[in-house]
Design an enzyme around this catalytic site. Sequence first.
Site, PDB file in Angstrom:
ATOM      1  N   ASP A 104       0.777  -1.270   0.032  1.00  0.00           N
ATOM      2  CA  ASP A 104      -0.216   0.052   0.049  1.00  0.00           C
ATOM      3  C   ASP A 104       0.907   1.313   0.098  1.00  0.00           C
ATOM      4  OD1 ASP A 104       0.805  -0.633   2.637  1.00  0.00           O
ATOM      5  OD2 ASP A 104      -0.905  -0.098   3.379  1.00  0.00           O
ATOM      6  N   ASP A 153       7.048   3.951   3.522  1.00  0.00           N
ATOM      7  CA  ASP A 153       7.562   4.997   4.256  1.00  0.00           C
ATOM      8  C   ASP A 153       8.976   5.175   4.395  1.00  0.00           C
ATOM      9  OD1 ASP A 153       5.091   6.471   5.554  1.00  0.00           O
ATOM     10  OD2 ASP A 153       4.674   4.543   6.251  1.00  0.00           O
TER      11      ASP A 153
END
Length: 183
Positions: A104, A107
Site C-alpha cells: 500500500d 514510508d
Amino acid sequence: MEPRDIDGDLTEILIDQEQIRARLAEMCRSIEIDYADKDVLLVGVLKGAVMVMADLARELTLPITMDWMAVSSYGSGTSSSGVVRILKDLDTDLTGRHVLIVEDIIDSGLTLSWLLANLKSRGPASVEVCALLRKPEAATVDIDVKYVGFDIPNKFVVGYGLDYAEKYRNLRSVGILAPHVYS
C-alpha cells in the site's frame, strides 16, 4: 466510505478513487508487458495492501496467483519500531517463481527492505515491488521499486487500505489524517 462520512477527520484528500483506479490501470499495463509469458505470484502485504491487491489483480489481464504475508514493525503507534515480526507467512513455495510484492505504502523502507531480503533468500526467479504510495522524504533506506503509483508528502495518510488504529481502511480515497485524531 466517502470523505464526507468522516468530516473533520481529514485535512485534505490527496488522491481520489478515480485517480487511484486510473493509475492502477496504467501500472497493470506495464506489469503485463514485463511479466508476459512468466508465472507471476502477487504477494500482498497485510493488512494495508488488501485494496491495492484486489484492484490490481482484477485489472491484470495475465494469469496470476496470489498469496499473503503479514509483517509488523509498527505496533499500535504511528512510526516504525524497527523490529520486524512475521505474523503470517506465505503458503506458497517461491522457488523459481517471479514474485511481485504488492504494498500500500512505502514510508521509511525498513520493513520492505527486510521483506525483500527474506523473500529473495527463498530462491525465487525474481522479486520486484509494486506500491500504490511512496513517501520519498521519509525513506531511510534505498529500495528499488519497479512500479509506483504516487509519490506523496511525508504526512500521515489513511484510506484505500491505510489505517490509523484499524479505522479508515475503507475510505475510497487517500487523505491526510487531521493531527487531532492521533494526537
